[in-house]
Design an enzyme around this catalytic site. Structure first.
Site, PDB file in Angstrom:
ATOM      1  N   ARG A 244      -4.740  -8.526  14.328  1.00 23.71           N
ATOM      2  CA  ARG A 244      -3.870  -8.839  13.186  1.00 23.71           C
ATOM      3  C   ARG A 244      -2.419  -9.068  13.616  1.00 23.71           C
ATOM      4  NH1 ARG A 244      -4.461  -5.145   7.980  1.00 23.71           N
ATOM      5  NH2 ARG A 244      -3.535  -3.501   9.247  1.00 23.71           N
TER       6      ARG A 244
ATOM      7  N   ARG B  34      -6.269   6.281  13.323  1.00 25.47           N
ATOM      8  CA  ARG B  34      -6.382   6.018  11.889  1.00 25.47           C
ATOM      9  C   ARG B  34      -7.850   6.006  11.474  1.00 25.47           C
ATOM     10  NH1 ARG B  34      -3.614   0.510  11.558  1.00 25.47           N
ATOM     11  NH2 ARG B  34      -3.814   0.618   9.306  1.00 25.47           N
TER      12      ARG B  34
ATOM     13  N   LYS C  99      -9.440  -4.649   2.249  1.00 26.97           N
ATOM     14  CA  LYS C  99      -9.089  -4.157   0.914  1.00 26.97           C
ATOM     15  C   LYS C  99      -7.776  -4.738   0.404  1.00 26.97           C
ATOM     16  CE  LYS C  99      -7.570   0.490   2.401  1.00 26.97           C
ATOM     17  NZ  LYS C  99      -7.428   0.185   3.836  1.00 26.97           N
TER      18      LYS C  99
ATOM     19  N   ARG D 203       1.835  -4.935  14.127  1.00 27.21           N
ATOM     20  CA  ARG D 203       2.280  -3.641  13.602  1.00 27.21           C
ATOM     21  C   ARG D 203       2.021  -2.554  14.640  1.00 27.21           C
ATOM     22  NH1 ARG D 203      -0.618  -3.318   7.781  1.00 27.21           N
ATOM     23  NH2 ARG D 203      -1.011  -1.237   8.562  1.00 27.21           N
TER      24      ARG D 203
ATOM     25  N   ARG E 250      -6.339   8.972  -0.167  1.00 28.55           N
ATOM     26  CA  ARG E 250      -6.864   8.979   1.199  1.00 28.55           C
ATOM     27  C   ARG E 250      -7.582  10.292   1.517  1.00 28.55           C
ATOM     28  NH1 ARG E 250      -4.279   4.286   3.112  1.00 28.55           N
ATOM     29  NH2 ARG E 250      -3.901   4.423   5.337  1.00 28.55           N
TER      30      ARG E 250
HETATM   31  P1  AMP Z   1      -2.248   1.256   5.392  1.00 35.86           P
HETATM   32  O1  AMP Z   1      -1.528  -0.043   5.470  1.00 35.86           O
HETATM   33  O2  AMP Z   1      -2.907   1.494   4.034  1.00 35.86           O
HETATM   34  O3  AMP Z   1      -3.209   1.477   6.522  1.00 35.86           O
HETATM   35  O4  AMP Z   1      -1.116   2.403   5.499  1.00 35.86           O
HETATM   36  C1  AMP Z   1      -0.239   2.464   6.597  1.00 35.86           C
HETATM   37  C2  AMP Z   1       0.233   3.891   6.810  1.00 35.86           C
HETATM   38  O5  AMP Z   1       0.926   4.369   5.631  1.00 35.86           O
HETATM   39  C3  AMP Z   1      -0.883   4.904   7.030  1.00 35.86           C
HETATM   40  O6  AMP Z   1      -1.329   4.931   8.361  1.00 35.86           O
HETATM   41  C4  AMP Z   1      -0.157   6.193   6.638  1.00 35.86           C
HETATM   42  O7  AMP Z   1       0.778   6.589   7.632  1.00 35.86           O
HETATM   43  C5  AMP Z   1       0.649   5.752   5.428  1.00 35.86           C
HETATM   44  N1  AMP Z   1      -0.148   5.907   4.188  1.00 35.86           N
HETATM   45  C6  AMP Z   1      -0.601   4.908   3.370  1.00 35.86           C
HETATM   46  N2  AMP Z   1      -1.280   5.404   2.322  1.00 35.86           N
HETATM   47  C7  AMP Z   1      -1.266   6.754   2.455  1.00 35.86           C
HETATM   48  C8  AMP Z   1      -1.822   7.826   1.708  1.00 35.86           C
HETATM   49  N3  AMP Z   1      -2.521   7.609   0.585  1.00 35.86           N
HETATM   50  N4  AMP Z   1      -1.593   9.092   2.143  1.00 35.86           N
HETATM   51  C9  AMP Z   1      -0.880   9.317   3.249  1.00 35.86           C
HETATM   52  N5  AMP Z   1      -0.354   8.369   4.031  1.00 35.86           N
HETATM   53  C10 AMP Z   1      -0.539   7.082   3.641  1.00 35.86           C
END
Ligand code: AMP
Length: 212
Positions: free
Chosen positions: A123, A170, A14, A159, A89
């Site tokens: 990654r 996750r 995405k 990461r 989310r």
């Molecule tokens: P991502 O790169 O989108 O997987 O986001 C990395 C981390 O940021 C996630 O595992 C959450 O800890 C936090 N995060 C990102 N977007 C959200 C969201 N919409 N609500 C809550 N936590 C978020």
């Protein structure tokens, strides 16, 4: 004006698609993950809190997240549209944003669990903030040297939340919290489901066809 949301399990591509859409339509790509990774570096109470949550693969609390997104969407560069990546989310976040802004399209890029795990665990990200290039040790794009960025020569790192335990956590959260939210968008009939195992260009073409 095209207000869009892009969703899908971690590793579905995405972020890659959001970047391409942003470039093609000249609208901002707003990734809550990127916003939180920046916040995580701050030497503040919120910075430390976000750091712990992200590193363990937990969500940032809804009130903080929703506030940050609402503020970001008020900025001038969103006037012709935006592409939200990683938000909402859960159902609460979806409903909260729905109260303040109209969303034209919601794209859901689907991939099987094992594809997510494989893509995420391979990654590697460039440690140079100004570069931020992303590679994969199993898939394309691979860097020429496993630990060095082709573009700027900085070190690549994995990461914390791309390590096995955090990935599983996750993905579990995605299935329990994010998937049920899809019903909300299905009822609004602006949900477009895409096959994330197709190539980057194929997925992008489908998105563009849906918009135009
Ligand atoms: P991502 O790169 O989108 O997987 O986001 C990395 C981390 O940021 C996630 O595992 C959450 O800890 C936090 N995060 C990102 N977007 C959200 C969201 N919409 N609500 C809550 N936590 C978020």
């Amino acid at each position: 004006m095209t207000n869009m949301i892009i969703l899908g399990p971690q590793g579905c591509g995405k972020g890659t698609q959001a970047k391409k859409i942003s470039k093609e339509l000249d609208i901002p790509h707003i990734s809550t993950g990127d916003i939180f990774r920046e916040l995580r570096k701050e030497d503040s109470e919120l910075g430390r809190k976000v750091k712990n949550l992200i590193d363990e693969g937990n969500f940032v609390p809804d009130d903080v997240t929703i506030e940050i997104v609402k503020d970001r969407l008020k900025k001038k560069d969103c006037k012709d549209g935006f592409i939200l990546d990683g938000f909402p989310r859960n159902l609460f976040q979806a409903k909260s944003i729905n109260e303040v802004i109209n969303i034209d399209y919601v794209f859901d890029i689907e991939i099987p669990h094992d594809v997510s795990v494989h893509r995420l665990s391979g990654r590697r990200t460039c440690s140079n903030k100004g570069c931020g290039a992303i590679y994969n040790i199993y898939l394309e794009p691979k860097s020429k040297e496993e630990r060095i960025c082709d573009k700027c020569g900085s070190n690549l790192f994995q990461r914390m939340d791309d390590q096995k335990e955090a990935i599983e956590k996750r993905l579990r959260t995605y299935h329990t919290e994010t998937e049920p939210m899809m019903e909300f968008y299905k009822l609004k009939s602006n949900l477009v489901v895409l096959d994330g195992t197709a190539t980057i260009d194929e997925v992008f073409e489908e998105i563009m066809n849906a918009i135009l």
